[in-house]
Scaffold this active site. Structure first.
Site, PDB file in Angstrom:
ATOM      1  N   ILE A 464      -4.765  18.258 -52.374  1.00  0.00           N
ATOM      2  CA  ILE A 464      -4.938  16.959 -53.028  1.00  0.00           C
ATOM      3  C   ILE A 464      -3.739  16.622 -53.916  1.00  0.00           C
ATOM      4  CG2 ILE A 464      -7.451  17.083 -52.920  1.00  0.00           C
ATOM      5  CD1 ILE A 464      -7.462  17.894 -55.869  1.00  0.00           C
ATOM      6  N   THR A 466      -1.804  19.283 -55.063  1.00  0.00           N
ATOM      7  CA  THR A 466      -1.663  20.435 -55.943  1.00  0.00           C
ATOM      8  C   THR A 466      -0.717  21.502 -55.419  1.00  0.00           C
ATOM      9  OG1 THR A 466      -3.689  21.261 -54.928  1.00  0.00           O
ATOM     10  CG2 THR A 466      -3.905  20.176 -57.043  1.00  0.00           C
ATOM     11  N   ILE A 611       1.419  34.039 -61.109  1.00  0.00           N
ATOM     12  CA  ILE A 611       1.794  32.671 -60.771  1.00  0.00           C
ATOM     13  C   ILE A 611       2.327  32.670 -59.346  1.00  0.00           C
ATOM     14  CG2 ILE A 611       3.249  30.711 -61.363  1.00  0.00           C
ATOM     15  CD1 ILE A 611       1.003  31.383 -63.379  1.00  0.00           C
ATOM     16  N   LEU A 612       1.688  31.910 -58.476  1.00  0.00           N
ATOM     17  CA  LEU A 612       2.029  31.928 -57.052  1.00  0.00           C
ATOM     18  C   LEU A 612       3.221  31.040 -56.732  1.00  0.00           C
ATOM     19  CD1 LEU A 612      -1.630  31.773 -55.704  1.00  0.00           C
ATOM     20  CD2 LEU A 612      -0.183  33.805 -55.956  1.00  0.00           C
ATOM     21  N   GLU A 687      -6.773  23.057 -64.081  1.00  0.00           N
ATOM     22  CA  GLU A 687      -7.421  22.377 -65.202  1.00  0.00           C
ATOM     23  C   GLU A 687      -7.152  23.034 -66.548  1.00  0.00           C
ATOM     24  OE1 GLU A 687     -11.448  20.764 -63.094  1.00  0.00           O
ATOM     25  OE2 GLU A 687     -10.853  22.829 -62.706  1.00  0.00           O
TER      26      GLU A 687
END
Length: 728
Positions: A464, A466, A611-612, A687
């Site tokens: 979406i 992201t 963290i990807l 979020e």
């Protein structure tokens, strides 16, 4: 059906051992060029032959029943194909994960602007004209639209210890009330779909976030088997919770397309999106705090009132973060739901924390001021060792490190006394707030096909905006020793293995773990081909090495290798409390004469496991912090006090922060692994950035002017009123 892997025990940190160098990198989105060039097709843009166009008809009463659709009012309007209404129409959007059909109220009307019918025509213009011309008669009923005066209020209470005693015995206490207004998700892409049938099978191109759940919702709404429904959503232009479930446009288009025997497109106007797509509820909150002479919190209470339509199961979890951020033995919560006839409220980005922390973090700041303790120090000394209510250990919690590192980088030590610094008419202030957002793992599946030339990843997961395409590319390439260009990711199709969907900040970790496990299985196959132990296998830059042997993958793999994997939460979800944490800092300038607030600096430091992708993770945090600026200063959805209908139904009148409102925002991630979360050791981040961000801005406003506002947002009129009352 693949075997499901449960997260019952800690998994090895395999991604710390691989050497391809993709994980964590700020990799560009593979689909980015398609999007900026206008070549990525969204739901309403799929080319169709004989495409018909539908426009939803909305109610012009707040509560009652539809008596008659006067179809004669459409006589003489050439090109109208029909009018659809009845018991299968939706009152509201579904919530995305319930698995049950949305409320379908037959001829009932429960809020002003509720979709009650669909007009379909040969062109959009004719359909819109017909929807506006159609005359409808109603049997109107009395409706309550003000949550403060609702006669039907449901209440839930929860308590630990003795709050009354803590408040009576506290060396310092605080009792404050806050309000936040309704908000909207306001995604860039409006809600839209195209429905077409082939026999008894439906294909819907939709703007949807959670396809495996949406498929069941749409099937339930239409009364058909879910196997007869295929959803396609390869690109979604934002969602923020508003596209978690199927909406009226999807059901209405499907009904009309079936009857007409041709595809039907329904695209909501921006005003319609505001009118009947799920809103975030307004809140009324009360925070009470008690502390001893050393500044340790001994009592904490967070009460709230929210609203929704009668019969809706969702209610904003306002006190979500209050349960776990700070210590205090004596705790109390009251959650009230006022049943009113406004459009349905539902999940909007970071439901709970986004509004609850506006009040919690402001109250924590004010309590620190009451005690004469620096707000940073007060937070640090009140962080609990374990969950203060359940006793669970935290899976990983670097909140103290985020606060301290963020403070050092922002220059918190140079902070001046409240209300003491100005630059001409501008009063300058600095504020901070903690951030916390619970981490979740949702059952997800993914399939990888490895060939001599590369890998194909398939799952019905959505992107979406992201960065799902990028993250799954990185995980696959890292695990299989491939470049990003050798990995193709296919998303947004219910014909593919079902995934969590995008929502709740669980998407990347959930479906990413399924991709990781599928790739891990493939590594086992490659180790067998190389005749080495899987633990000795190294895959880097297309080379497989192990047991003193080396071979190129394109030479080693003679036939494709296909593996599918499924993951779900396990025992570690219950044994440990999982959450992402962070700290947000803001500096503002407040004009003493006009009440204008300008955010001059903003920074966030976050700990969210591995963290990807540094770029997409930072973008998510920046977006959340911008949303925090909006919640603090500009965003306010207004309802007519007579009918409950939405006022200011577009971007011209609902003020989302624009470029001029937003300063340069700095985002820093701490190096962290959460072993209890999933095999990737990552946590949700989408979020986390919004949680506490608005409170940091408001705390900076309070520091600038030397007094606090309790009603959000801090619009110029409210700031001026506060300054006048304080005689500033």
């Amino acid at each position: 059906m693949t075997e499901t892997f449960r997260m019952d025990k800690i998994q090895p940190r395999l991604l710390d051992q691989t050497r391809q160098g993709l994980i964590g990198r700020a990799l560009d989105r593979p689909e980015g060029r398609l999007k900026v060039a206008g070549q990525a097709r969204y739901a309403a843009e799929m080319p169709m032959e004989r495409l018909a166009h539908g426009v939803l008809v909305r109610s012009t009463i707040t509560r009652g029943r539809v008596s008659e659709f006067q179809t004669g009012s459409l006589d003489g309007l050439e090109g109208v194909l029909g009018l659809w209404h009845g018991p299968k129409f939706l009152r509201n959007a579904a919530q995305g994960m319930a698995g049950a059909a949305p409320v379908q109220p037959a001829d009932r009307v429960d809020y002003y602007g509720q979709p009650i019918a669909l007009v379909v025509a040969e062109s959009f213009e004719v359909a819109r004209d017909a929807a506006l011309r159609l005359k409808v008669t109603y049997e109107a009923e009395r409706a309550e639209v003000d949550p403060r005066k609702a006669s039907e209020v449901e209440s839930e209470d929860e308590s630990f210890g003795d709050l009354a005693r803590a408040m009576a015995d506290g060396a310092a206490t605080l009792d404050r009330r806050f309000t936040t207004p309704p908000q909207v998700a306001a995604a860039m892409e409006p809600h839209a779909c195209i429905a077409e049938w082939s026999g008894d099978r439906l294909t819907l191109h939709g703007a949807l976030q959670m396809l495996q759940f949406n498929r069941k919702e749409l099937a339930d709404s239409l009364g058909i088997p879910s196997d007869n429904v295929r959803l396609l959503a390869p690109y979604v232009g934002g969602g923020f919770g508003s596209k978690l479930g199927v909406g009226p446009e999807a059901v209405a288009a499907s009904l009309a397309a079936r009857d007409l025997g041709r595809p039907v497109r329904v695209v909501l106007s921006r005003q319609q999106v505001f009118d009947f797509v799920l809103r975030r509820t307004e809140t009324k909150q009360r925070l009470r705090l008690a502390a001893d002479e050393n500044g340790k919190i001994t009592g904490l209470a967070h009460d709230d009132r929210v609203s929704n339509l009668p019969g809706e199961s969702f209610s904003e979890p306002v006190n979500a973060a209050t349960h776990f951020l700070y210590g205090g033995t004596n705790r109390s919560y009251t959650h009230e739901i006022a049943r009113i006839h406004r459009p349905a409220s539902g999940s909007v980005r970071a439901p709970g924390e986004a509004v609850g922390m506006l009040a919690l973090e402001a109250a924590i700041d004010e309590m620190a001021d009451t005690l004469g303790i620096d707000p940073l120090k007060f937070r640090l000394q009140n962080l609990p060792e374990t969950h203060p209510e359940t006793g669970q250990p935290y899976s990983s919690r670097a909140l103290a490190e985020c606060l301290e590192a963020g403070a050092a980088a922002f220059g918190w030590a140079d902070r001046w006394p409240a209300g003491s610094r100005s630059e001409g008419p501008w009063l300058i202030g600095m504020g901070l707030a903690a951030a916390g957002r619970k981490n979740m793992l949702i059952k997800s599946s993914a399939k990888i096909t490895l060939t001599a030339t590369g890998a194909i990843v398939e799952t019905d997961m959505t992107d979406i905006g992201t960065g799902t395409y990028a993250i799954l590319t990185q995980i696959t390439g890292e695990m299989l020793g491939l470049s990003a260009a050798q990995v193709q990711v296919r998303l947004g199709d219910t014909a593919l293995p079902p995934a969590s969907g995008s929502g709740g900040s669980f998407g990347a970790s959930s479906v990413g773990s399924a991709v990781f496990l599928a790739a891990k299985k493939i590594r086992g196959h490659i180790a067998g081909l190389l005749d080495c132990a899987v633990d000795d296998l190294d895959l880097t830059d297309g080379l497989a090495r192990g047991a003193n042997r080396e071979a190129r993958l394109d030479q080693l793999i003679e036939t494709e290798i296909v593996e599918e994997a499924t993951i779900e939460a396990g025992a570690l979800e219950d044994s440990h409390f999982q959450s992402g944490f962070g700290a947000t800092f803001a500096e503002v300038a407040v004009h003493a004469d006009t009440g204008e607030v300008r955010v001059r600096r903003m920074a966030g430091t976050f700990a969210a496991g591995r963290i990807l992708n540094e770029k997409t993770a930072a973008s998510q945090c920046i977006g959340g912090m911008v949303w925090g600026i909006g919640a603090a200063l500009t965003e306010e959805l207004l309802h007519d006090p007579r009918t409950g209908h939405v006022i200011g139904r577009d971007f011209a009148n609902y003020h989302i922060p624009c470029h001029a409102d937003v300063p340069q925002i700095e985002v820093t991630f701490l190096d962290e692994r959460d072993d209890q979360a999933n095999p990737l050791q990552s946590k949700g981040i989408g979020e986390l950035g919004i949680s506490g961000a608005g409170a940091a801005v408001m705390n900076a406003v309070a520091h600038a002017i030397g007094l606090r506002l309790y009603d959000y947002p801090a619009t110029p009129d409210r700031v001026i009123s506060a300054l006048e009352k304080a005689d500033r």
